[in-house]
Design a protein around this motif. Structure first.
Motif, short mmCIF file in Angstrom:
data_model
loop_
_atom_site.label_atom_id
_atom_site.label_comp_id
_atom_site.label_asym_id
_atom_site.label_seq_id
_atom_site.Cartn_x
_atom_site.Cartn_y
_atom_site.Cartn_z
N LYS A 87 41.78 20.58 10.19
CA LYS A 87 41.46 19.17 10.46
C LYS A 87 42.13 18.27 9.43
CE LYS A 87 37.58 16.02 11.23
NZ LYS A 87 38.38 14.89 11.02
N ALA A 88 42.19 18.70 8.17
CA ALA A 88 42.86 17.90 7.14
C ALA A 88 44.34 17.75 7.45
CB ALA A 88 42.65 18.55 5.77
N VAL A 89 44.99 18.82 7.95
CA VAL A 89 46.40 18.75 8.33
C VAL A 89 46.58 17.80 9.51
CG1 VAL A 89 48.32 20.08 9.30
CG2 VAL A 89 47.02 21.00 7.39
N ALA A 90 45.70 17.91 10.51
CA ALA A 90 45.81 17.04 11.69
C ALA A 90 45.60 15.57 11.30
CB ALA A 90 44.79 17.46 12.75
N ASP A 91 44.62 15.30 10.42
CA ASP A 91 44.37 13.92 9.97
C ASP A 91 45.57 13.39 9.19
OD1 ASP A 91 41.90 14.02 11.17
OD2 ASP A 91 40.78 14.33 9.30
N ALA A 92 46.17 14.22 8.36
CA ALA A 92 47.33 13.80 7.58
C ALA A 92 48.53 13.52 8.49
CB ALA A 92 47.69 14.86 6.53
N GLU A 93 48.68 14.30 9.55
CA GLU A 93 49.77 14.06 10.50
C GLU A 93 49.57 12.73 11.23
OE1 GLU A 93 49.62 17.60 12.88
OE2 GLU A 93 51.05 18.67 11.58
N VAL A 94 48.32 12.44 11.62
CA VAL A 94 48.02 11.16 12.28
C VAL A 94 48.30 10.00 11.33
CG1 VAL A 94 46.15 9.74 13.22
CG2 VAL A 94 46.39 12.12 13.93
N ARG A 95 47.88 10.15 10.08
CA ARG A 95 48.12 9.09 9.08
C ARG A 95 49.62 8.85 8.91
NH1 ARG A 95 46.88 9.43 2.59
NH2 ARG A 95 47.84 7.42 2.09
N LEU A 96 50.40 9.93 8.86
CA LEU A 96 51.84 9.79 8.71
C LEU A 96 52.46 9.09 9.92
CD1 LEU A 96 54.45 10.28 7.16
CD2 LEU A 96 54.54 12.56 8.18
N GLU A 101 53.29 3.52 1.88
CA GLU A 101 52.27 4.22 2.68
C GLU A 101 52.87 5.44 3.36
OE1 GLU A 101 48.86 5.45 4.57
OE2 GLU A 101 49.12 4.15 2.85
N VAL A 102 54.11 5.37 3.83
CA VAL A 102 54.77 6.54 4.44
C VAL A 102 54.93 7.64 3.40
CG1 VAL A 102 56.96 7.37 5.41
CG2 VAL A 102 55.94 5.26 6.27
N ARG A 103 55.35 7.27 2.19
CA ARG A 103 55.50 8.29 1.14
C ARG A 103 54.16 8.93 0.79
NH1 ARG A 103 59.06 4.46 -0.88
NH2 ARG A 103 57.54 3.68 -2.37
N ALA A 104 53.09 8.11 0.68
CA ALA A 104 51.77 8.64 0.36
C ALA A 104 51.27 9.55 1.48
CB ALA A 104 50.79 7.49 0.11
N ALA A 105 51.49 9.17 2.73
CA ALA A 105 51.05 9.99 3.86
C ALA A 105 51.83 11.30 3.92
CB ALA A 105 51.21 9.22 5.17
#
Length: 173
Positions: A153-162, A104-108
């Motif tokens: 927003k996509a970058v912010a969401d991806a950062e939260v997911r990571l 999951e870390v790699r995918a995020a």
């Protein structure tokens, strides 16, 4: 007398049945010997001795069952899950959880890299995102602003997911 009895038994039972009977008797006798209890004996000075025979000078405190034979499988290995497969050991479950968290870390991380690349490539306005002005110039319109906001927003969401994936992986360690 013994010879006549043994001959009568041999005539009454075929040799194969006699062997099976003899084997069954041996198994029962061996099982009874293995099921023997071990006593816990305590001497007056406080020493403790475990024995299957009475210990002179010590008093019997209690009896305990002997340990299982060494060739028997451990109880955890013989358990099965509800699906009929062997149950997963705690170590294997932990490794599986760590592997899933690492994946999951790699995918995020990959999702964050794609979102950042999209944000960088989306800086240039696309056709239809400029509106002409009265002075002969052009300005960026709302479609451009909405696309930029969506990319951010996509970058912010991806950062939260990571961050969540890294926290989950750290908790699994």
């Amino acid at each position: 007398m013994y010879k006549r009895v043994s001959q009568a038994i041999l005539r009454a039972f075929p040799m194969r049945a006699f062997r099976l009977l003899l084997i069954a008797l041996l198994v029962v006798a061996t099982g009874a010997a293995l099921a023997q209890r071990i006593g816990r004996y305590v001497f007056p000075d406080g020493r403790v001795v475990y024995s299957d025979r009475p210990v002179p000078g010590a008093r019997l405190v209690d009896e305990v069952a002997p340990p299982p034979p060494p060739d028997s499988p451990p109880p955890a290995a013989s358990r099965e899950s509800s699906e009929g497969r062997p149950a997963e050991t705690p170590g294997a479950a932990r490794l599986r959880t760590l592997a899933e968290a690492d994946a999951e870390v790699r995918a995020a991380t990959e999702a964050l890299e794609r979102a950042r690349a999209q944000l960088e490539s989306g800086i240039e306005p696309l056709p239809g995102e400029r509106t002409g002005t009265a002075g002969g110039f052009s300005r960026l319109n709302e479609a451009y602003q909405q696309r930029q906001e969506a990319n951010q927003k996509a970058v912010a969401d991806a950062e939260v997911r990571l961050q969540q994936a890294v926290a989950a992986r750290n908790a699994a360690r």
